[in-house]
Design a protein around this motif. Structure first.
Motif, PDB file in Angstrom:
ATOM      1  N   SER A  96       0.811  -1.222   0.000  1.00 20.42           N
ATOM      2  CA  SER A  96       0.000   0.000   0.000  1.00 20.42           C
ATOM      3  C   SER A  96       0.845   1.273   0.000  1.00 20.42           C
ATOM      4  CB  SER A  96      -0.925   0.018   1.223  1.00 20.42           C
ATOM      5  OG  SER A  96      -1.853  -1.034   1.147  1.00 20.42           O
ATOM      6  N   TRP A  97       2.146   1.154   0.120  1.00 17.08           N
ATOM      7  CA  TRP A  97       3.010   2.333   0.183  1.00 17.08           C
ATOM      8  C   TRP A  97       2.854   3.222  -1.041  1.00 17.08           C
ATOM      9  CZ3 TRP A  97       8.427   0.223   2.047  1.00 17.08           C
ATOM     10  CH2 TRP A  97       8.294  -0.301   3.338  1.00 17.08           C
ATOM     11  N   ALA A  98       2.766   2.640  -2.226  1.00 16.64           N
ATOM     12  CA  ALA A  98       2.677   3.426  -3.462  1.00 16.64           C
ATOM     13  C   ALA A  98       1.328   4.130  -3.596  1.00 16.64           C
ATOM     14  CB  ALA A  98       2.909   2.532  -4.678  1.00 16.64           C
ATOM     15  N   ASN A  99       0.313   3.652  -2.888  1.00 16.45           N
ATOM     16  CA  ASN A  99      -1.022   4.240  -2.975  1.00 16.45           C
ATOM     17  C   ASN A  99      -1.348   5.163  -1.804  1.00 16.45           C
ATOM     18  OD1 ASN A  99      -1.532   2.694  -5.294  1.00 16.45           O
ATOM     19  ND2 ASN A  99      -2.138   0.964  -4.050  1.00 16.45           N
ATOM     20  N   THR A 100      -0.440   5.266  -0.834  1.00 15.72           N
ATOM     21  CA  THR A 100      -0.677   6.101   0.339  1.00 15.72           C
ATOM     22  C   THR A 100      -0.152   7.502   0.062  1.00 15.72           C
ATOM     23  OG1 THR A 100      -0.483   4.169   1.783  1.00 15.72           O
ATOM     24  CG2 THR A 100      -0.260   6.339   2.812  1.00 15.72           C
ATOM     25  N   GLU A 101      -1.077   8.451  -0.091  1.00 20.06           N
ATOM     26  CA  GLU A 101      -0.695   9.827  -0.407  1.00 20.06           C
ATOM     27  C   GLU A 101      -0.196  10.552   0.836  1.00 20.06           C
ATOM     28  OE1 GLU A 101      -3.427  12.122  -2.704  1.00 20.06           O
ATOM     29  OE2 GLU A 101      -4.043  10.383  -3.880  1.00 20.06           O
ATOM     30  N   LEU A 102       0.820  11.379   0.633  1.00 20.47           N
ATOM     31  CA  LEU A 102       1.362  12.185   1.731  1.00 20.47           C
ATOM     32  C   LEU A 102       0.411  13.333   2.042  1.00 20.47           C
ATOM     33  CD1 LEU A 102       5.113  12.427   0.687  1.00 20.47           C
ATOM     34  CD2 LEU A 102       4.067  10.858   2.339  1.00 20.47           C
ATOM     35  N   VAL A 103       0.325  13.647   3.331  1.00 18.95           N
ATOM     36  CA  VAL A 103      -0.509  14.744   3.809  1.00 18.95           C
ATOM     37  C   VAL A 103       0.351  15.610   4.719  1.00 18.95           C
ATOM     38  CG1 VAL A 103      -2.569  15.308   5.155  1.00 18.95           C
ATOM     39  CG2 VAL A 103      -2.562  13.271   3.714  1.00 18.95           C
ATOM     40  N   ASP A 104       0.201  16.900   4.622  1.00 19.24           N
ATOM     41  CA  ASP A 104       0.977  17.809   5.457  1.00 19.24           C
ATOM     42  C   ASP A 104       0.784  17.453   6.929  1.00 19.24           C
ATOM     43  OD1 ASP A 104       2.698  20.050   5.797  1.00 19.24           O
ATOM     44  OD2 ASP A 104       0.968  21.247   6.415  1.00 19.24           O
ATOM     45  N   GLY A 105       1.897  17.323   7.654  1.00 15.45           N
ATOM     46  CA  GLY A 105       1.857  16.995   9.071  1.00 15.45           C
ATOM     47  C   GLY A 105       1.799  15.513   9.383  1.00 15.45           C
ATOM     48  N   MET A 106       1.801  14.662   8.361  1.00 13.87           N
ATOM     49  CA  MET A 106       1.746  13.209   8.551  1.00 13.87           C
ATOM     50  C   MET A 106       2.916  12.740   9.408  1.00 13.87           C
ATOM     51  SD  MET A 106       1.868  10.400   5.467  1.00 13.87           S
ATOM     52  CE  MET A 106       0.156  10.411   5.006  1.00 13.87           C
ATOM     53  N   LYS A 107       2.629  11.838  10.342  1.00 11.79           N
ATOM     54  CA  LYS A 107       3.675  11.271  11.197  1.00 11.79           C
ATOM     55  C   LYS A 107       3.968   9.840  10.733  1.00 11.79           C
ATOM     56  CE  LYS A 107       2.842  13.933  15.386  1.00 11.79           C
ATOM     57  NZ  LYS A 107       2.493  15.136  14.948  1.00 11.79           N
ATOM     58  N   ILE A 108       5.184   9.636  10.237  1.00 11.79           N
ATOM     59  CA  ILE A 108       5.610   8.351   9.691  1.00 11.79           C
ATOM     60  C   ILE A 108       6.620   7.739  10.646  1.00 11.79           C
ATOM     61  CG2 ILE A 108       6.722   7.204   7.738  1.00 11.79           C
ATOM     62  CD1 ILE A 108       5.878   9.754   6.076  1.00 11.79           C
ATOM     63  N   THR A 109       6.382   6.484  11.012  1.00 11.21           N
ATOM     64  CA  THR A 109       7.319   5.753  11.860  1.00 11.21           C
ATOM     65  C   THR A 109       7.888   4.606  11.040  1.00 11.21           C
ATOM     66  OG1 THR A 109       6.006   6.280  13.814  1.00 11.21           O
ATOM     67  CG2 THR A 109       7.609   4.502  14.032  1.00 11.21           C
ATOM     68  N   VAL A 110       9.209   4.538  10.974  1.00 12.33           N
ATOM     69  CA  VAL A 110       9.886   3.478  10.228  1.00 12.33           C
ATOM     70  C   VAL A 110      10.661   2.628  11.221  1.00 12.33           C
ATOM     71  CG1 VAL A 110      11.553   2.959   8.391  1.00 12.33           C
ATOM     72  CG2 VAL A 110      10.089   4.986   8.202  1.00 12.33           C
ATOM     73  N   ILE A 111      10.406   1.328  11.176  1.00 14.36           N
ATOM     74  CA  ILE A 111      11.086   0.386  12.059  1.00 14.36           C
ATOM     75  C   ILE A 111      11.876  -0.576  11.174  1.00 14.36           C
ATOM     76  CG2 ILE A 111      10.801  -1.420  13.790  1.00 14.36           C
ATOM     77  CD1 ILE A 111       8.105  -0.001  14.458  1.00 14.36           C
ATOM     78  N   ARG A 112      13.153  -0.722  11.497  1.00 10.96           N
ATOM     79  CA  ARG A 112      14.024  -1.587  10.694  1.00 10.96           C
ATOM     80  C   ARG A 112      14.420  -2.797  11.552  1.00 10.96           C
ATOM     81  NH1 ARG A 112      17.414   0.324   6.263  1.00 10.96           N
ATOM     82  NH2 ARG A 112      16.696   2.366   6.908  1.00 10.96           N
ATOM     83  N   ALA A 113      14.196  -3.987  11.012  1.00  8.95           N
ATOM     84  CA  ALA A 113      14.584  -5.215  11.690  1.00  8.95           C
ATOM     85  C   ALA A 113      16.091  -5.399  11.597  1.00  8.95           C
ATOM     86  CB  ALA A 113      13.873  -6.421  11.074  1.00  8.95           C
ATOM     87  N   VAL A 114      16.703  -5.855  12.686  1.00  5.20           N
ATOM     88  CA  VAL A 114      18.133  -6.131  12.698  1.00  5.20           C
ATOM     89  C   VAL A 114      18.367  -7.509  13.295  1.00  5.20           C
ATOM     90  CG1 VAL A 114      18.859  -3.718  12.829  1.00  5.20           C
ATOM     91  CG2 VAL A 114      18.434  -4.973  14.913  1.00  5.20           C
ATOM     92  N   CYS A 115      19.440  -8.133  12.875  1.00  7.59           N
ATOM     93  CA  CYS A 115      19.808  -9.448  13.403  1.00  7.59           C
ATOM     94  C   CYS A 115      20.758  -9.270  14.575  1.00  7.59           C
ATOM     95  CB  CYS A 115      20.488 -10.287  12.328  1.00  7.59           C
ATOM     96  SG  CYS A 115      19.402 -10.684  10.971  1.00  7.59           S
ATOM     97  N   GLY A 116      20.778 -10.237  15.425  1.00 11.29           N
ATOM     98  CA  GLY A 116      21.703 -10.177  16.543  1.00 11.29           C
ATOM     99  C   GLY A 116      21.021 -10.635  17.811  1.00 11.29           C
ATOM    100  N   GLY A 117      21.715 -10.569  18.856  1.00 14.68           N
ATOM    101  CA  GLY A 117      21.089 -11.024  20.091  1.00 14.68           C
ATOM    102  C   GLY A 117      21.874 -10.678  21.231  1.00 14.68           C
TER     103      GLY A 117
END
Length: 67
Positions: free
Chosen positions: A46-67
């Motif tokens: 859905s990323w390509a269809n989600t239009e940006l709106v002024d003031g939008m709060k986007i949270t990006v979480i990146r998975a990492v390996c390790g322990g």
């Protein structure tokens, strides 16, 4: 227009209109990434269809390996 990505304000240029475009511009569209907009998870297909709106709060979480 301005959006917030992980609590940092980002100015959006005129050609950038979708979530996918801003993620690519910020190099955040790789594998192992989950994205939420205004605290709601947005599926990758859905990323390509989600239009940006002024003031939008986007949270990006990146998975990492390790322990």
């Amino acid at each position: 227009m301005k959006v917030e990505i992980n609590h940092h304000e980002v100015a959006v240029e005129g050609d950038c209109k979708t979530l996918l475009q801003i993620l690519k511009l910020e190099n955040l569209d790789g594998r192992g990434v989950a994205v939420a907009v205004d605290n709601c998870v947005v599926p990758r297909d859905s990323w390509a269809n989600t239009e940006l709106v002024d003031g939008m709060k986007i949270t990006v979480i990146r998975a990492v390996c390790g322990g």
